[in-house]
Design an enzyme around this catalytic site. Sequence first.
Site, PDB file in Angstrom:
ATOM      1  N   GLY A  15      25.334 -43.343  43.167  1.00 21.12           N
ATOM      2  CA  GLY A  15      26.087 -42.324  42.423  1.00 21.12           C
ATOM      3  C   GLY A  15      26.686 -41.314  43.375  1.00 21.12           C
ATOM      4  O   GLY A  15      26.045 -40.915  44.343  1.00 21.12           O
ATOM      5  N   ARG A  76      28.287 -49.793  43.617  1.00 15.20           N
ATOM      6  CA  ARG A  76      26.965 -50.405  43.456  1.00 15.20           C
ATOM      7  C   ARG A  76      27.173 -51.879  43.789  1.00 15.20           C
ATOM      8  O   ARG A  76      27.944 -52.554  43.119  1.00 15.20           O
ATOM      9  CB  ARG A  76      26.452 -50.180  42.042  1.00 15.20           C
ATOM     10  N   ASP A 107      17.752 -43.245  46.255  1.00 10.35           N
ATOM     11  CA  ASP A 107      16.642 -44.159  46.555  1.00 10.35           C
ATOM     12  C   ASP A 107      17.058 -45.622  46.636  1.00 10.35           C
ATOM     13  O   ASP A 107      16.534 -46.371  47.462  1.00 10.35           O
ATOM     14  CB  ASP A 107      15.473 -43.954  45.578  1.00 10.35           C
ATOM     15  N   THR A 130      22.358 -37.095  46.298  1.00  7.24           N
ATOM     16  CA  THR A 130      22.230 -37.423  44.874  1.00  7.24           C
ATOM     17  C   THR A 130      22.024 -36.126  44.104  1.00  7.24           C
ATOM     18  O   THR A 130      21.329 -35.235  44.588  1.00  7.24           O
ATOM     19  CB  THR A 130      21.046 -38.394  44.612  1.00  7.24           C
ATOM     20  N   ASP A 132      20.284 -35.711  41.558  1.00  8.52           N
ATOM     21  CA  ASP A 132      19.004 -35.680  40.832  1.00  8.52           C
ATOM     22  C   ASP A 132      17.862 -34.951  41.540  1.00  8.52           C
ATOM     23  O   ASP A 132      16.860 -34.629  40.909  1.00  8.52           O
ATOM     24  CB  ASP A 132      18.532 -37.119  40.549  1.00  8.52           C
ATOM     25  N   ASP A 134      15.666 -36.205  43.388  1.00  4.26           N
ATOM     26  CA  ASP A 134      14.444 -36.997  43.189  1.00  4.26           C
ATOM     27  C   ASP A 134      14.014 -37.736  44.456  1.00  4.26           C
ATOM     28  O   ASP A 134      13.514 -38.845  44.393  1.00  4.26           O
ATOM     29  CB  ASP A 134      14.651 -38.005  42.047  1.00  4.26           C
ATOM     30  N   ARG A 176      17.365 -39.211  34.680  1.00  2.00           N
ATOM     31  CA  ARG A 176      16.672 -40.270  33.937  1.00  2.00           C
ATOM     32  C   ARG A 176      15.181 -40.281  34.274  1.00  2.00           C
ATOM     33  O   ARG A 176      14.349 -40.474  33.415  1.00  2.00           O
ATOM     34  CB  ARG A 176      17.283 -41.621  34.331  1.00  2.00           C
TER      35      ARG A 176
HETATM   36  P1  ATP Z   1      21.736 -42.524  42.706  1.00  2.00           P
HETATM   37  O1  ATP Z   1      20.263 -42.474  42.406  1.00  2.00           O
HETATM   38  O2  ATP Z   1      22.333 -41.197  42.978  1.00  2.00           O
HETATM   39  O3  ATP Z   1      22.532 -43.342  41.743  1.00  2.00           O
HETATM   40  P2  ATP Z   1      21.178 -44.674  44.544  1.00  2.00           P
HETATM   41  O4  ATP Z   1      21.367 -44.812  46.014  1.00  2.00           O
HETATM   42  O5  ATP Z   1      19.757 -44.738  44.047  1.00  2.00           O
HETATM   43  O6  ATP Z   1      21.902 -43.336  44.108  1.00  2.00           O
HETATM   44  P3  ATP Z   1      21.692 -47.328  43.453  1.00  2.00           P
HETATM   45  O7  ATP Z   1      22.837 -47.842  42.662  1.00  2.00           O
HETATM   46  O8  ATP Z   1      20.331 -47.478  42.890  1.00  2.00           O
HETATM   47  O9  ATP Z   1      22.029 -45.806  43.794  1.00  2.00           O
HETATM   48  O10 ATP Z   1      21.697 -48.071  44.868  1.00  2.00           O
HETATM   49  C1  ATP Z   1      22.887 -48.137  45.655  1.00  2.00           C
HETATM   50  C2  ATP Z   1      23.048 -49.498  46.251  1.00  2.00           C
HETATM   51  O11 ATP Z   1      21.951 -49.792  47.133  1.00  2.00           O
HETATM   52  C3  ATP Z   1      23.042 -50.674  45.264  1.00  2.00           C
HETATM   53  O12 ATP Z   1      24.282 -50.850  44.645  1.00  2.00           O
HETATM   54  C4  ATP Z   1      22.686 -51.834  46.173  1.00  2.00           C
HETATM   55  O13 ATP Z   1      23.820 -52.315  46.859  1.00  2.00           O
HETATM   56  C5  ATP Z   1      21.726 -51.195  47.176  1.00  2.00           C
HETATM   57  N1  ATP Z   1      20.344 -51.513  46.772  1.00  2.00           N
HETATM   58  C6  ATP Z   1      19.621 -50.954  45.793  1.00  2.00           C
HETATM   59  N2  ATP Z   1      18.419 -51.540  45.666  1.00  2.00           N
HETATM   60  C7  ATP Z   1      18.393 -52.528  46.589  1.00  2.00           C
HETATM   61  C8  ATP Z   1      17.440 -53.529  46.970  1.00  2.00           C
HETATM   62  N3  ATP Z   1      16.263 -53.642  46.353  1.00  2.00           N
HETATM   63  N4  ATP Z   1      17.767 -54.379  47.966  1.00  2.00           N
HETATM   64  C9  ATP Z   1      18.950 -54.300  48.607  1.00  2.00           C
HETATM   65  N5  ATP Z   1      19.907 -53.385  48.289  1.00  2.00           N
HETATM   66  C10 ATP Z   1      19.631 -52.515  47.303  1.00  2.00           C
END
Ligand code: ATP
Length: 328
Positions: A15, A76, A107, A130, A132, A134, A176
């Site tokens: 995000g 994503r 995360d 982020t 959040d 978190d 969330r």
């Molecule tokens: P936010 O919480 O602000 O949305 P975030 O970094 O947690 O940010 P995610 O969409 O969960 O956002 O993760 C970003 C990208 O990281 C995913 O689109 C994916 O490409 C990669 N990613 C997430 N989980 C995994 C995983 N288990 N293995 C490999 N790549 C991952």
Amino acid sequence: MNEPIKKIAVLTSGGDAPGMNAAIRAVVRACTYYRIECVGVYRGYQGLIEGDFKTLSARHVSNIINKGGTILKSARSQEFKTTEGRAKAFQNLKEAGIGAIVLIGGDGTFTGGLKFIEEYNFPVVGIPGTIDNDIYGTDNTIGYDTALNTVVEVIDKIRDTASSHNRLFFIEVMGRDAGFIALNSGIGAGAEEILIPEKNLGLERLVDSLKKSKDKGKTSSIVVVSEGDKIGKNVFELADYINDNFPHYDIRVSVLGHMQRGGSPSCFDRVLASRLGVAAVEALLDRSTGVMVGITNNEVSTVGLNKAIKMNHDINEELLKVAEITSV
Ligand code: ATP
């Protein structure tokens, strides 16, 4: 991997959050300062897989410190979750002569980074971006302060109409799995009740609290609800329940949604992002990898990426008490 790092890549993923641009700018300029080439990767991990790279000079990041979103775009990427996807990413990095990556995200982004380190022993440092808040290992994530200010500004406006019409407003904010936005914006905007994922206050208690407010002479009320609150009902179901069980208010619901991610970053987020951008490049130059840079007690700190994503950043009990006391 003991050769000196000559080229660092930077990407934004997950995000978007206000202040990501300030972080990109700081990474690029720290690279310029330390005479390293900086490469921007577009659309997060997807751009890594597709080799969507562009060399960024200090002038490429002029006039972005004040802009929301991310000039590098975010995405994503399902493909990065596969071993084949990560293999393509590694190949592209190698071909481009890139020696390390700075990841700006949450995360999920850090989980992907950890997998990449495990498989390729490739140097990676994370920056928490982020709204959040978190993430463990930093007092604030980039974007959180701006999101709070945006939410408070909107609730102030809703309060004007709530008090003019003697209404009860349920306002849903983002979060969330974490109630930081709800709790802090709720206190800042003077909400009567704050519902967060970390605590189950129960529906009966909510009805009871609204009854008490009414008895004490409150003619309008604001209830801030985190997307993932523990009661397990969405904000519309909550409003219906209160309407059925305490029909003394004219009830309205407002879901703030994506506007919470947007807008020009606050000064706090710009300074935080600038500090973390410089710290990330310096950490890589010091041969750190698998860590996230953060600010703890106003000092730059580092924490393992595995800890940053797995450990809880606890809700402050004192804030819960302040919320309760100041809403009497
Ligand atoms: P936010 O919480 O602000 O949305 P975030 O970094 O947690 O940010 P995610 O969409 O969960 O956002 O993760 C970003 C990208 O990281 C995913 O689109 C994916 O490409 C990669 N990613 C997430 N989980 C995994 C995983 N288990 N293995 C490999 N790549 C991952």
